[in-house]
Design a protein around this motif. Structure first.
Motif, PDB file in Angstrom:
ATOM      1  N   VAL A  90       0.806  -1.288   0.063  1.00 38.38           N
ATOM      2  CA  VAL A  90       0.078   0.008   0.052  1.00 38.38           C
ATOM      3  C   VAL A  90       0.884   1.078  -0.146  1.00 38.38           C
ATOM      4  O   VAL A  90       0.591   2.330  -0.515  1.00 38.38           O
ATOM      5  CB  VAL A  90      -0.981   0.006   1.244  1.00 38.38           C
ATOM      6  N   SER A  91       1.992   1.351   0.761  1.00 35.09           N
ATOM      7  CA  SER A  91       2.838   2.355   0.570  1.00 35.09           C
ATOM      8  C   SER A  91       3.265   2.819  -0.577  1.00 35.09           C
ATOM      9  O   SER A  91       3.705   3.961  -0.998  1.00 35.09           O
ATOM     10  CB  SER A  91       4.344   2.025   1.467  1.00 35.09           C
ATOM     11  N   ASN A  92       3.374   1.924  -1.638  1.00 28.89           N
ATOM     12  CA  ASN A  92       3.969   2.078  -3.083  1.00 28.89           C
ATOM     13  C   ASN A  92       2.848   3.371  -3.474  1.00 28.89           C
ATOM     14  O   ASN A  92       3.480   4.118  -4.343  1.00 28.89           O
ATOM     15  CB  ASN A  92       3.759   1.273  -3.984  1.00 28.89           C
ATOM     16  N   LEU A  93       1.619   3.315  -3.139  1.00 30.76           N
ATOM     17  CA  LEU A  93       0.402   4.242  -3.503  1.00 30.76           C
ATOM     18  C   LEU A  93       1.044   5.715  -3.460  1.00 30.76           C
ATOM     19  O   LEU A  93       0.580   6.544  -4.019  1.00 30.76           O
ATOM     20  CB  LEU A  93      -0.708   3.911  -3.015  1.00 30.76           C
ATOM     21  N   ILE A  94       1.733   5.951  -2.237  1.00 35.82           N
ATOM     22  CA  ILE A  94       2.184   7.273  -1.617  1.00 35.82           C
ATOM     23  C   ILE A  94       3.003   7.715  -2.772  1.00 35.82           C
ATOM     24  O   ILE A  94       2.937   9.108  -2.936  1.00 35.82           O
ATOM     25  CB  ILE A  94       2.900   6.955  -0.533  1.00 35.82           C
ATOM     26  N   PHE A  95       3.842   6.895  -3.604  1.00 36.93           N
ATOM     27  CA  PHE A  95       4.756   7.755  -4.517  1.00 36.93           C
ATOM     28  C   PHE A  95       4.002   7.511  -6.048  1.00 36.93           C
ATOM     29  O   PHE A  95       4.942   8.007  -6.893  1.00 36.93           O
ATOM     30  CB  PHE A  95       6.039   7.054  -4.221  1.00 36.93           C
ATOM     31  N   LEU A  96       3.084   6.609  -6.194  1.00 34.52           N
ATOM     32  CA  LEU A  96       2.870   6.383  -7.402  1.00 34.52           C
ATOM     33  C   LEU A  96       1.279   6.888  -7.961  1.00 34.52           C
ATOM     34  O   LEU A  96       0.787   7.024  -9.018  1.00 34.52           O
ATOM     35  CB  LEU A  96       2.715   4.761  -7.835  1.00 34.52           C
ATOM     36  N   SER A  97       0.690   7.165  -6.783  1.00 32.65           N
ATOM     37  CA  SER A  97      -0.876   7.546  -7.178  1.00 32.65           C
ATOM     38  C   SER A  97      -0.930   8.900  -7.724  1.00 32.65           C
ATOM     39  O   SER A  97      -0.275   9.791  -7.268  1.00 32.65           O
ATOM     40  CB  SER A  97      -1.773   7.087  -5.785  1.00 32.65           C
ATOM     41  N   PRO A  98      -1.778   9.045  -8.611  1.00 33.69           N
ATOM     42  CA  PRO A  98      -2.188  10.554  -9.175  1.00 33.69           C
ATOM     43  C   PRO A  98      -3.179  11.054  -8.440  1.00 33.69           C
ATOM     44  O   PRO A  98      -3.683  12.190  -8.695  1.00 33.69           O
ATOM     45  CB  PRO A  98      -2.867  10.068 -10.521  1.00 33.69           C
ATOM     46  N   SER A  99      -3.692  10.573  -7.357  1.00 30.34           N
ATOM     47  CA  SER A  99      -4.700  11.175  -6.325  1.00 30.34           C
ATOM     48  C   SER A  99      -4.112  11.517  -4.986  1.00 30.34           C
ATOM     49  O   SER A  99      -3.746  10.589  -4.398  1.00 30.34           O
ATOM     50  CB  SER A  99      -5.770  10.114  -6.269  1.00 30.34           C
ATOM     51  N   VAL A 100      -4.448  12.618  -4.668  1.00 35.24           N
ATOM     52  CA  VAL A 100      -3.687  13.108  -3.251  1.00 35.24           C
ATOM     53  C   VAL A 100      -4.701  12.301  -2.277  1.00 35.24           C
ATOM     54  O   VAL A 100      -3.776  12.008  -1.129  1.00 35.24           O
ATOM     55  CB  VAL A 100      -3.861  14.643  -2.923  1.00 35.24           C
ATOM     56  N   ARG A 101      -5.769  12.099  -2.383  1.00 35.40           N
ATOM     57  CA  ARG A 101      -6.617  11.214  -1.465  1.00 35.40           C
ATOM     58  C   ARG A 101      -6.058   9.906  -1.239  1.00 35.40           C
ATOM     59  O   ARG A 101      -5.946   9.739   0.138  1.00 35.40           O
ATOM     60  CB  ARG A 101      -8.063  11.155  -1.822  1.00 35.40           C
ATOM     61  N   VAL A 102      -5.672   9.193  -2.233  1.00 36.27           N
ATOM     62  CA  VAL A 102      -5.244   7.961  -2.200  1.00 36.27           C
ATOM     63  C   VAL A 102      -3.712   8.059  -1.559  1.00 36.27           C
ATOM     64  O   VAL A 102      -3.430   7.111  -0.478  1.00 36.27           O
ATOM     65  CB  VAL A 102      -5.059   7.248  -3.485  1.00 36.27           C
ATOM     66  N   CYS A 103      -2.991   9.031  -1.627  1.00 43.96           N
ATOM     67  CA  CYS A 103      -1.874   9.323  -1.182  1.00 43.96           C
ATOM     68  C   CYS A 103      -1.999   9.457   0.240  1.00 43.96           C
ATOM     69  O   CYS A 103      -1.063   8.786   1.010  1.00 43.96           O
ATOM     70  CB  CYS A 103      -1.023  10.623  -1.686  1.00 43.96           C
ATOM     71  N   LYS A 104      -2.764   9.953   0.705  1.00 47.49           N
ATOM     72  CA  LYS A 104      -3.033  10.439   2.162  1.00 47.49           C
ATOM     73  C   LYS A 104      -3.637   9.188   2.955  1.00 47.49           C
ATOM     74  O   LYS A 104      -3.228   8.690   3.889  1.00 47.49           O
ATOM     75  CB  LYS A 104      -3.952  11.633   2.489  1.00 47.49           C
ATOM     76  N   TRP A 105      -4.427   8.334   2.111  1.00 46.07           N
ATOM     77  CA  TRP A 105      -4.980   7.230   2.889  1.00 46.07           C
ATOM     78  C   TRP A 105      -3.879   6.159   2.968  1.00 46.07           C
ATOM     79  O   TRP A 105      -3.853   5.225   3.781  1.00 46.07           O
ATOM     80  CB  TRP A 105      -6.091   6.724   1.786  1.00 46.07           C
TER      81      TRP A 105
END
Length: 273
Positions: free
Chosen positions: A165-180
């Motif tokens: 899940v931590s990969n999403l912090i650096f790869l997600s195009p959504s700030v909401r997903v990054c925070k989650w």
């Protein structure tokens, strides 16, 4: 029913003995699995639009997380086995512990061989030594498998899930997903704390029985695990997902040719008071 009288225990012990007796074959098989999982990770990460903009260290960490993620559900079986052992008194942990510890050690050993000393991030060296030493204890030194160790490895499975899940912090195009994804990193703290307690308990047991070699090696494992645990927790406690996103994915979304640096990662972390 005594544990050694259970047919389930005999089956588990037979499987673990077969792995030990054919450890070279097991090493080849598990190394092949690890290599296939790494290739899978490379293919998955290369499809991510922001991946090429990340630093080499971050790419290495992301691929390492992706490599382990498909195997995490297998480790979660440890919770079921621990409950079964406590409920029935039949110790069926040996096969699970041997194969899971062997697999985890194989992955870290493979990374050690491929990337150390040039490309293995120095802060992960302690961790790799700890995992390899733990694998040696189960595979070569006969460390006894118990329900506590089943919980330990299952907690590692939880850790591998949150790492993914931590990969999403650096790869997600959504700030909401990054925070989650950032908040999710705190969910694993109880599991990691539990693992440290289990290792401390096992070190105490080994010292009381006079098996000082096991106690020393468990201490190495515990120190390495705790070091990465504290370092990771402190990083995410200081990490500002909004700030990181606005200076990375937010910029990349506008097609700016900015590449990530290690300094820019740290700039996403809040200064500690």
């Amino acid at each position: 029913m005594m544990s050694d009288e259970c047919p389930e225990t005999k089956v588990a012990d037979a499987i673990s003995k077969a792995v030990i007796d054919h450890r070279v074959i097991a090493l080849v098989v598990m190394s092949t699995i690890a290599s296939l999982m790494l290739e899978f990770a490379y293919k998955c990460s290369s499809r991510q639009p922001f991946f090429e903009k990340l630093s080499q260290k971050r790419k290495w960490v992301i691929n390492s997380h992706l490599q382990r993620a498909p195997l995490a559900p297998l480790l979660l079986v440890g919770y079921v086995l621990a409950i079964y052992i406590l409920a029935t008194g039949c110790n069926v942990a040996s096969a699970y512990m041997l194969t899971s510890a062997f697999l985890a050690a194989t992955m870290d050993f493979q990374e050690w061989v491929r990337f150390w000393p040039r490309d293995l991030p120095w802060e992960y060296i302690w961790h790799h030594i700890a995992v390899i030493v733990l694998g040696i204890q189960f595979c070569d030194l006969g460390l006894k498998s118990t329900w506590q160790w089943c919980i330990f490895m299952a907690n590692i499975g939880v850790q591998w899930c949150t790492n993914y899940v931590s990969n999403l912090i650096f790869l997600s195009p959504s700030v909401r997903v990054c925070k989650w994804a950032t908040r999710c990193q705190f969910l694993v703290i109880p599991a990691k704390t539990c693992n440290v307690c289990i290792m401390c308990h096992k070190i105490k047991e080994a010292a009381e029985t006079g098996t000082w070699g096991i106690a020393a090696m468990l201490t190495v494992t515990c120190l390495g695990y705790t070091y990465i645990f504290v370092k990771s927790a402190s990083f995410y406690l200081r990490f500002d997902a909004q700030k990181y996103f606005s200076t990375h994915q937010g910029v990349w979304n506008r097609s700016a040719p900015l590449a990530e640096s290690e300094e820019s990662i740290e700039s996403g972390a809040k200064s500690q008071v």
